[in-house]
Design a protein around this motif. Structure first.
Motif, mmCIF file in Angstrom:
data_model
loop_
_atom_site.group_PDB
_atom_site.id
_atom_site.type_symbol
_atom_site.label_atom_id
_atom_site.label_comp_id
_atom_site.label_asym_id
_atom_site.label_seq_id
_atom_site.Cartn_x
_atom_site.Cartn_y
_atom_site.Cartn_z
ATOM 1 N N ALA A 30 -6.079 9.353 -7.738
ATOM 2 C CA ALA A 30 -7.119 8.343 -7.545
ATOM 3 C C ALA A 30 -6.543 7.044 -6.999
ATOM 4 O O ALA A 30 -7.130 6.436 -6.084
ATOM 5 N N LEU A 31 -5.413 6.599 -7.526
ATOM 6 C CA LEU A 31 -4.818 5.361 -7.037
ATOM 7 C C LEU A 31 -4.276 5.525 -5.622
ATOM 8 O O LEU A 31 -4.295 4.576 -4.833
ATOM 9 N N ARG A 32 -3.806 6.709 -5.295
ATOM 10 C CA ARG A 32 -3.389 6.951 -3.919
ATOM 11 C C ARG A 32 -4.585 6.852 -2.978
ATOM 12 O O ARG A 32 -4.490 6.252 -1.894
ATOM 13 N N ALA A 33 -5.710 7.414 -3.391
ATOM 14 C CA ALA A 33 -6.920 7.315 -2.569
ATOM 15 C C ALA A 33 -7.351 5.872 -2.397
ATOM 16 O O ALA A 33 -7.780 5.457 -1.309
ATOM 17 N N LEU A 34 -7.260 5.087 -3.453
ATOM 18 C CA LEU A 34 -7.622 3.671 -3.369
ATOM 19 C C LEU A 34 -6.730 2.947 -2.358
ATOM 20 O O LEU A 34 -7.227 2.186 -1.518
ATOM 21 N N ALA A 35 -5.433 3.181 -2.421
ATOM 22 C CA ALA A 35 -4.507 2.536 -1.485
ATOM 23 C C ALA A 35 -4.755 2.998 -0.056
ATOM 24 O O ALA A 35 -4.729 2.189 0.886
ATOM 25 N N GLU A 36 -5.014 4.288 0.119
ATOM 26 C CA GLU A 36 -5.324 4.802 1.460
ATOM 27 C C GLU A 36 -6.572 4.132 2.020
ATOM 28 O O GLU A 36 -6.620 3.780 3.203
ATOM 29 N N HIS A 37 -7.576 3.959 1.162
ATOM 30 C CA HIS A 37 -8.825 3.366 1.623
ATOM 31 C C HIS A 37 -8.631 1.915 2.036
ATOM 32 O O HIS A 37 -9.196 1.467 3.038
ATOM 33 N N VAL A 38 -7.840 1.179 1.291
ATOM 34 C CA VAL A 38 -7.551 -0.201 1.674
ATOM 35 C C VAL A 38 -6.814 -0.245 3.003
ATOM 36 O O VAL A 38 -7.198 -0.977 3.925
ATOM 37 N N LEU A 39 -5.751 0.536 3.124
ATOM 38 C CA LEU A 39 -4.922 0.482 4.332
ATOM 39 C C LEU A 39 -5.696 0.890 5.578
ATOM 40 O O LEU A 39 -5.549 0.270 6.637
ATOM 41 N N VAL A 40 -6.513 1.927 5.478
ATOM 42 C CA VAL A 40 -7.232 2.376 6.670
ATOM 43 C C VAL A 40 -8.283 1.365 7.082
ATOM 44 O O VAL A 40 -8.645 1.272 8.267
ATOM 45 N N ASN A 41 -8.771 0.564 6.130
ATOM 46 C CA ASN A 41 -9.768 -0.442 6.480
ATOM 47 C C ASN A 41 -9.159 -1.751 6.939
ATOM 48 O O ASN A 41 -9.862 -2.584 7.518
ATOM 49 N N GLY B 277 0.809 -1.207 0.000
ATOM 50 C CA GLY B 277 0.000 0.000 0.000
ATOM 51 C C GLY B 277 0.841 1.255 0.000
ATOM 52 O O GLY B 277 0.546 2.224 -0.721
ATOM 53 N N TYR B 278 1.908 1.247 0.784
ATOM 54 C CA TYR B 278 2.760 2.434 0.835
ATOM 55 C C TYR B 278 3.652 2.568 -0.384
ATOM 56 O O TYR B 278 4.067 3.686 -0.730
ATOM 57 N N GLN B 279 3.937 1.479 -1.080
ATOM 58 C CA GLN B 279 4.614 1.599 -2.361
ATOM 59 C C GLN B 279 3.743 2.390 -3.334
ATOM 60 O O GLN B 279 4.229 3.267 -4.051
ATOM 61 N N VAL B 280 2.454 2.071 -3.377
ATOM 62 C CA VAL B 280 1.532 2.808 -4.247
ATOM 63 C C VAL B 280 1.464 4.270 -3.821
ATOM 64 O O VAL B 280 1.582 5.190 -4.650
#
Length: 484
Positions: free
Chosen positions: A149-160, A106-109
């Motif tokens: 947009a892809l950063r938001a997607l990765a953030e959403h995965v990680l926070v969940n 996630g943090y790579q993205v």
């Protein structure tokens, strides 16, 4: 962010490669940050590296999707092979490899997105001096949009995965994730976790920025009809940005906004509803289907082999639970994607020429229709909920009209819970769905029942915590594990 993440901090351009591990990078890929973004091609390479990180098995290429079923009541890991067994049985620790990979992936993205955004914006400020063409400038703006947009997607995965769920109407002061905004986090920098509220605020800002920057692409296309910039479903296109907005707002219980965004995604995708035959065949093809809004592209030259979803449910013998299989009526065409004797799911069985290759859907039209169905039901609009729900429900051929669906909001919501399991089995939705709704579920193939997954949180990987750069552990995470 820390010593451990030094492996990807400072590596803004990761060219597409066939290495088996993101940490095994050739010397030519280690480009100093100040020299990384001197041309439009450099920015495009940075974007390619971000897509590669997204689709690698650390993150959306396997682990995030696998966790969504294995940690819930949809799938069972094989005790003989051991793959994903600790996640499936909830006997992991904070040193679990798969959780570590999700965190890293996630943090790579996020890191590559942040660096690529900064590099692209820097080039745009000197576009005249660089003699950039109008199309080159619009391409940079497209890359920026995709990165946000892809950063938001990765953030959403990680926070969940690594934080307690967002709860509508509450302060959401529980620990979230470490955020990056305009600048990446350089090695050895002290950091701290944001709150869940702050994390969702940034996710929404990133989605808004993605849409804003895409507007420049729309404007370019309107004025240059003979030389368009078009993003197909292998890229974070305009429809996919709306699809992400719809998913995030469903998690936040912003139902009106979720409906508008989901509807916008479907309209912009402008695809015909797929026939039952096409629906079944699309899983054994890497071609874009009318179901796809955003899908991770795989080919025979770019597959995850032993680390693929195909292999997890194939050679490593993970299977579905009998409880999810029993949700299907005999007249449901989706049942053909399951070997009911062995409980083997067939969505990721590969293509005819390679059993290790499948595209991995991120957003599908069916998800957008089910988001609308759920949101309308929660708002009490039964007829509109039925209309949206019929899109997937009629894959059970015994359901032909809205009259065959529940006639109350309560009945529709109960139906939608099971319909999402029928539609998205093996695609990684179930754990996240139960968590956002607070549904009590049975996990570890029935070893734990009435598990409140919404009260559960995974630990931050110990290697991150032990680095000493400020990331704190989820307090008492062990106490949230399921109990007999």
């Amino acid at each position: 962010m820390k010593n451990k993440i030094k492996y990807w901090i400072g590596l803004p351009v990761l060219l597409l490669c066939s290495c088996n591990n993101f940490l095994d990078l050739d010397t030519f890929q280690n480009i100093p940050a100040e020299d990384a973004y001197n041309t439009v091609e450099d920015v495009q390479n940075g974007l390619n590296g971000m897509y590669y990180a997204l689709g690698y098995y650390y993150f959306y290429g396997r682990n995030v999707v696998a966790l969504g079923d294995m940690a819930a009541d949809n799938a069972v890991a094989s005790s003989s092979t051991g793959h994903f067994l600790s996640i499936n049985r909830y006997n992991f620790s904070d040193t679990d490899e798969n959780l570590d990979y999700i965190w890293q992936g996630g943090y790579q993205v996020i890191d590559r997105a942040t660096r690529t955004i900064r590099g692209a914006k820097s080039l745009l400020t000197i576009s005249r001096e660089m003699h950039l063409t109008e199309k080159e400038a619009a391409s940079l703006q497209s890359y920026i949009s995709q990165c946000y947009a892809l950063r938001a997607l990765a953030e959403h995965v990680l926070v969940n995965v690594f934080a307690l769920p967002y709860r509508a109407g509450e302060a959401n002061s529980q620990l979230g994730i470490v955020l990056m905004d305009n600048d990446p986090i350089e090695p050895f920098t002290q950091v701290e976790r944001s709150s869940v509220a702050q994390t969702y605020e940034q996710i929404l800002r990133d989605i808004e920025e993605a849409g804003r920057w895409y507007t420049y692409v729309d404007n370019y296309n309107q004025n240059n009809e003979d030389d368009l910039i078009l993003l197909d479903q292998f890229y974070m296109n305009r429809a996919a940005i709306y699809a992400l907005e719809a998913r995030v707002n469903l998690f936040m219980q912003n139902y009106e906004r979720a409906i508008v965004a989901a509807d916008s995604a479907v309209i912009l995708r402008d695809a015909s509803p797929v026939s039952n035959e096409t629906y079944l065949k699309m899983w054994s093809s890497t071609a874009i289907s009318d179901e796809d809004i955003l899908t991770i592209s795989k080919s025979e030259n770019d597959n995850l082999s032993a680390n693929s979803l195909n292999n997890l449910y194939g050679s490593y013998r993970a299977s579905l639970t009998d409880t999810v299989v029993k949700l299907f009526a005999a007249t449901d065409i989706r049942l053909r994607l399951i070997d009911t004797r062995t409980l083997h799911p067939r969505k990721f069985d590969g293509i005819p020429t390679s059993q290790a290759v499948n595209n991995i859907p991120v957003f599908r039209v069916s998800e957008m229709m089910l988001i609308q169905a759920e949101a309308y039901a929660r708002l009490g609009n039964v007829s509109r909920s039925q209309e949206a729900l019929l899109y997937t429900a009629k894959r059970n051929t015994a359901i032909e009209t809205v009259g065959d669906l529940p006639s109350t909001a309560e009945g529709l919501l109960a139906f939608i819970v099971n319909e999402r399991r029928r539609e998205f089995f093996e695609e990684g939705f179930r754990w996240f769905d139960a968590r956002r709704t607070g549904e009590l579920i049975s996990v570890s193939n029935g070893n734990y029942t009435d598990f409140d997954v919404a009260a559960f949180v995974y630990p931050i990987p110990s290697s991150e915590i032990n680095s000493g750069f400020g990331v704190t552990q989820n307090p008492g995470w062990e106490n949230t594990l399921p109990k007999n």
